[in-house]
Design a protein around this motif. Structure first.
Motif, PDB file in Angstrom:
ATOM      1  N   THR A  69      33.247  -2.246   8.286  1.00 56.84           N
ATOM      2  CA  THR A  69      33.755  -3.631   8.652  1.00 56.84           C
ATOM      3  C   THR A  69      34.812  -3.324   7.964  1.00 56.84           C
ATOM      4  O   THR A  69      35.583  -2.642   6.946  1.00 56.84           O
ATOM      5  N   PHE A 126      28.022  -3.306  10.217  1.00 64.60           N
ATOM      6  CA  PHE A 126      27.530  -2.359  11.070  1.00 64.60           C
ATOM      7  C   PHE A 126      27.054  -2.794  12.593  1.00 64.60           C
ATOM      8  O   PHE A 126      27.133  -2.799  13.008  1.00 64.60           O
ATOM      9  N   ALA A 127      28.283  -3.724  12.724  1.00 67.44           N
ATOM     10  CA  ALA A 127      28.661  -4.248  14.265  1.00 67.44           C
ATOM     11  C   ALA A 127      29.470  -3.610  14.678  1.00 67.44           C
ATOM     12  O   ALA A 127      28.138  -3.140  16.084  1.00 67.44           O
ATOM     13  N   MET A 137      28.547   0.263  14.636  1.00 64.88           N
ATOM     14  CA  MET A 137      27.448   0.465  14.975  1.00 64.88           C
ATOM     15  C   MET A 137      26.896   0.360  16.174  1.00 64.88           C
ATOM     16  O   MET A 137      25.870   0.979  16.581  1.00 64.88           O
ATOM     17  N   VAL A 138      26.235  -1.218  15.791  1.00 63.13           N
ATOM     18  CA  VAL A 138      25.072  -1.374  16.819  1.00 63.13           C
ATOM     19  C   VAL A 138      25.509  -1.976  18.184  1.00 63.13           C
ATOM     20  O   VAL A 138      25.105  -1.313  19.021  1.00 63.13           O
ATOM     21  N   SER A 139      26.278  -2.136  18.336  1.00 62.19           N
ATOM     22  CA  SER A 139      27.170  -2.007  19.352  1.00 62.19           C
ATOM     23  C   SER A 139      27.796  -0.472  19.648  1.00 62.19           C
ATOM     24  O   SER A 139      27.760  -0.026  20.997  1.00 62.19           O
ATOM     25  N   GLY A 140      27.421   0.388  18.915  1.00 57.73           N
ATOM     26  CA  GLY A 140      27.538   2.294  19.788  1.00 57.73           C
ATOM     27  C   GLY A 140      29.223   2.271  19.853  1.00 57.73           C
ATOM     28  O   GLY A 140      29.656   3.411  19.922  1.00 57.73           O
ATOM     29  N   GLN A 179      30.196   5.111  14.980  1.00 57.26           N
ATOM     30  CA  GLN A 179      29.422   6.321  14.376  1.00 57.26           C
ATOM     31  C   GLN A 179      29.843   6.754  13.232  1.00 57.26           C
ATOM     32  O   GLN A 179      30.493   7.917  14.008  1.00 57.26           O
TER      33      GLN A 179
END
Length: 227
Positions: free
Chosen positions: A117, A184-185, A187-190, A193
């Motif tokens: 974040t 984590f947005a 990370m979730v969207s790729g 990492q």
């Protein structure tokens, strides 16, 4: 007197975050202390004022609004390790998007905490205040944690807007391409990492800070933190 002290503590705390910038005091202190020195002094003063506000809320007249449930205390204890992690790993990290971060050493391809974040300290404040709001059903603490929750969420929008304006849209877009405001947005969207292990020093500070907070919560705050 309890309500008067509580109101005064809130006013002083809020003013300490607005008046320096509006009066030009922040710029003068940064020139005198350096950016890092200013952040350290500002953080120490903010922490002391925060403790004053918390103690003043505890001394204000108790006006019950809702009863505390067991799950609410569990929520606080689940959230607090994340709150401490965001504070420890966010403070003085290479993160040009947050006021508590460093502008030097930032790599857009390896954004570190900014990949999790862009505003770790403000999210820590939002999670801390939101969780404690659930577990404290009296008027003084509703005012306290409700204001801090609103303050932190509004602060994210303000800091993001100012940093984007300062960097310029193109530079912001390049630097922020692997980051996200919501935890984590990215990370979730790729888009991001984690590619390396966290600093062992910061890991140790995280664990020790959590242990100290758990141990000192009762003697300092006056409330046992366990469920």
């Amino acid at each position: 007197m309890g309500w008067i002290e509580f109101a005064l503590a809130l006013i002083v705390f809020m003013a300490s975050h607005r008046v320096p910038a509006m009066a030009g005091l922040k710029a003068r202190l940064e020139r005198a202390l350096g950016r890092r020195g200013y952040v350290i002094v500002f953080s120490l003063v903010s922490t002391l004022l925060l403790f004053w506000v918390i103690f003043a809320a505890g001394r204000a007249p108790f006006v019950p609004l809702w009863d505390q449930a067991g799950w609410q205390r569990w929520a606080v204890n689940i959230v607090m390790p994340l709150v401490i992690a965001l504070m420890v790993f966010g403070t003085a990290a290479a993160n040009p998007f947050a006021f508590e971060g460093r502008t030097d050493g930032f790599d857009p391809d390896r954004p570190g905490i900014a990949g999790l974040t862009r505003q770790p300290l403000l999210w820590a404040l939002a999670l801390w205040s939101g969780a404690h709001l659930l577990a404290n059903g009296d008027l003084a603490h509703l005012i306290l944690f409700g204001l801090f929750l609103g303050f932190s969420l509004a602060g994210m929008a303000i800091v993001e807007r100012r940093r984007r304006a300062g960097m310029g849209t193109e530079a912001w877009d390049r630097a922020a391409r692997r980051t996200g405001l919501l935890p984590f947005a990215a990370m979730v969207s790729g888009r991001w990492q984690p590619r390396s292990l966290p600093s062992l020093v910061r890991l140790a500070i995280w664990v020790l800070s959590w242990a100290a907070l758990w141990r000192l919560h009762l003697p300092v705050i006056g409330v046992w933190p366990g469920p």
